[in-house]
Design an enzyme around this catalytic site. Structure first.
Site, PDB file in Angstrom:
ATOM      1  N   GLU A   1       0.831  -1.212   0.000  1.00 52.74           N
ATOM      2  CA  GLU A   1       0.000   0.000   0.000  1.00 52.74           C
ATOM      3  C   GLU A   1       0.866   1.263   0.000  1.00 52.74           C
ATOM      4  O   GLU A   1       0.514   2.259  -0.627  1.00 52.74           O
ATOM      5  CB  GLU A   1      -0.972   0.002   1.177  1.00 52.74           C
ATOM      6  CG  GLU A   1      -1.985  -1.158   1.179  1.00 52.74           C
ATOM      7  CD  GLU A   1      -2.793  -1.308  -0.111  1.00 52.74           C
ATOM      8  OE1 GLU A   1      -3.050  -0.281  -0.780  1.00 52.74           O
ATOM      9  OE2 GLU A   1      -3.152  -2.452  -0.471  1.00 52.74           O
TER      10      GLU A   1
ATOM     11  N   GLU B   1      -0.523  -0.648  -9.902  1.00 54.18           N
ATOM     12  CA  GLU B   1      -0.160  -1.920  -9.286  1.00 54.18           C
ATOM     13  C   GLU B   1       1.335  -2.225  -9.500  1.00 54.18           C
ATOM     14  O   GLU B   1       1.950  -2.909  -8.678  1.00 54.18           O
ATOM     15  CB  GLU B   1      -1.054  -3.025  -9.861  1.00 54.18           C
ATOM     16  CG  GLU B   1      -1.124  -4.297  -9.059  1.00 54.18           C
ATOM     17  CD  GLU B   1      -1.789  -4.183  -7.688  1.00 54.18           C
ATOM     18  OE1 GLU B   1      -2.366  -3.116  -7.369  1.00 54.18           O
ATOM     19  OE2 GLU B   1      -1.714  -5.153  -6.924  1.00 54.18           O
TER      20      GLU B   1
HETATM   21 MG    MG Z   1      -2.836  -2.998  -4.997  1.00 50.34          MG
END
Ligand code: MG
Length: 505
Positions: A270, A299
């Site tokens: 995160e 991502e």
């Molecule tokens: Mg993620």
């Protein structure tokens, strides 16, 4: 044009302010809100959402865009503008065009069906009873097909949905990347399965007191250079990152005393997303360009940090001594090599969110293949569970015992989020290609990581990726940063070398 552009920028900044206000309410809902506040909170968020939608599709926007030279046949900004201005016009016109194509009745019906479908999915998953979810999935699928037809597509229907998550990506090209990935991962996994020993990751399930996990995670945030005067980290059931403003990025993580990877790798993951959000260039501040350019690129930032940095040997050579002294009782008898192996243990498993680096993408390829067939009507919702099981056997070598650990395991389809899954694997591919380029720029990067200096990684990502926000679409960004289009070889080379060494292949 100047005046029209100014007006469009003003309207966009209001949209972004409303977006951040809605995100603040959502963040609170997931972290601190008392349970009885839920119905009113849903009203608050949907009111804001409606206001945002009205601003985006406001009729007079069309004239302003036209004054700036943008129409359906010329959807890119004027060539004489600089990159940022052109990107602003291109992206805000795209948002306007997409949202005006969908009739309001379809938007409300989709939202309504999604919330009912999700509630029924939760029930269905609990009892492993696919039939309870099937009628809602069927309804959602029909609505998504209508939605995709409104959007339009050149090649195949899946393109229209993929574009919501990975703008400008094409299904055919994604399929090619995934096929080549599958061809190298399936045989690699077979070799690992022959070599792996049972119990190789047992130490992970020993007792790791939560308070000490928190202490370690705070050390990690500091080492990664995550600025706590511009963000914070809290706890939620499902970890996420959200942006409440240019200087306010919220991370969450979750704790399990007997499974520390959830919180430790979750925090690194995160924080990787968070650094991207905090690293947007000043010139993009408050505009729609101060956003990740695609979910795949987003991502790539979280996974590069989590896997290429956080699960590397260099990282634990640096951080293991401190970790071990925090968790002395659990790790007293565990040498670095055993620990490194345990946090990188590979095993074909049924659950995507618990999958290791080798098998993770196979879970995604399975979902990508199935949702694409559902959408093009080459697979019926009746036959979906069986198709899932067959493909699971083919890719992972194992079959779910029931639909709870098979077709019902993820929340995405119940939310109508078809087209989302591929972004996870694209993120892995982008991440390794970026990391390879970073290594060429900083050949001593692993030595720095070993010395617990992670700031060169942070800075390189900020300078090459974060600062650009959504100025460049994902494909163009990769080309600019690495000098090449996206190529799955970077990932397969990385994974083959790392796991070849770990499993003595
Ligand atoms: Mg993620």
């Amino acid at each position: 044009m100047k005046k029209a552009l100014q007006e469009l920028k003003k309207r966009d900044s209001e949209i972004m302010l409303l977006n951040h206000a809605a995100e603040t309410l959502r963040w609170d809902q997931e972290t601190y809100m008392p349970p009885k506040a839920l119905p009113q909170r849903a009203d608050q968020i949907s009111l804001l959402q409606g206001m945002i939608h009205e601003k985006v599709v406001e009729k007079s926007n069309a004239g302003l865009f036209a004054e700036c030279g943008l129409t359906a046949t010329t959807p890119n900004g004027p060539a004489e503008s600089d990159d940022i201005e052109r990107a602003f016009l291109r992206e805000s016109f795209k948002r306007f065009s997409k949202q005006t194509k969908v009739p309001k009745t379809l938007v409300t019906e989709l939202a309504h069906t999604q919330s009912i479908a999700q509630a029924n999915w939760i029930e269905a998953k609990k009892t492993a009873d696919y039939n309870k979810f099937k009628p809602y999935l069927s309804k959602l699928l029909g609505l998504l097909q209508q939605y995709a037809e409104c959007m339009g597509y050149e090649d195949e229907i899946y393109d229209a949905l993929l574009d919501d998550y990975e703008p400008y990506a094409k299904t055919k090209e994604t399929e090619k990347l995934f096929d080549s990935l599958k061809d190298s991962l399936v045989p690699l996994l077979a070799k690992i399965v022959e070599k792996r020993k049972s119990g190789e990751s047992d130490i992970i399930q020993r007792s790791f007191p939560v308070a000490k996990q928190e202490e370690f995670n705070n050390q990690l945030l500091a080492a990664m250079g995550f600025d706590l005067s511009r963000g914070r980290m809290d706890v939620s059931a499902h970890p996420f990152t959200t942006t409440l403003g240019g200087h306010d990025v919220r991370l969450t993580t979750r704790y399990n005393e007997h499974f520390f990877p959830s919180s430790v790798f979750g925090t690194i993951h995160e924080a990787g997303h968070g650094l991207y959000e905090l690293g947007m260039g000043e010139k993009l501040s408050g505009s729609l360009l101060a956003n990740g350019t695609s979910l795949g690129i987003h991502e790539s930032q979280s996974r590069l940090w989590e896997n290429l940095v956080g699960r590397s040997r260099a990282f634990w050579e640096g951080f293991y001594p401190g970790f071990k002294s925090l968790f002395h009782d659990a790790l007293n008898d565990v040498p670095l090599d055993d620990f490194y192996h345990a946090v990188n243990s590979v095993s074909p498993s049924l659950i995507r969110v618990e999958a290791d680096e080798v098998t993770y993408n196979l879970h995604i390829i399975l979902r990508f293949n199935l949702e694409r067939k559902l959408l093009s009507q080459d697979l019926s919702v009746d036959d979906l569970p069986e198709a899932w099981n067959i493909m699971s056997k083919e890719l992972l070598g194992i079959m779910p015992a029931n639909d709870s650990e098979g077709v019902l395991q993820d929340v995405h389809w119940s939310m109508g989020a078809l087209g989302y899954f591929p972004t996870y694997t694209l993120g892995n591919l982008y991440g390794s290609q970026f990391y390879d380029t970073m290594k060429q720029a900083h050949p001593d990067i692993e030595k720095q990581i070993k010395n617990k200096n992670l700031l060169t990684v942070k800075q390189w990502l900020a300078d090459n990726i974060h600062v650009h926000g959504s100025v460049y679409p994902a494909g163009e960004l990769v080309q600019r940063v690495t000098g090449k289009p996206l190529d799955p070889q970077y990932f397969t080379r990385y994974i083959t070398a790392k796991y070849g060494a770990l499993y003595d292949l």
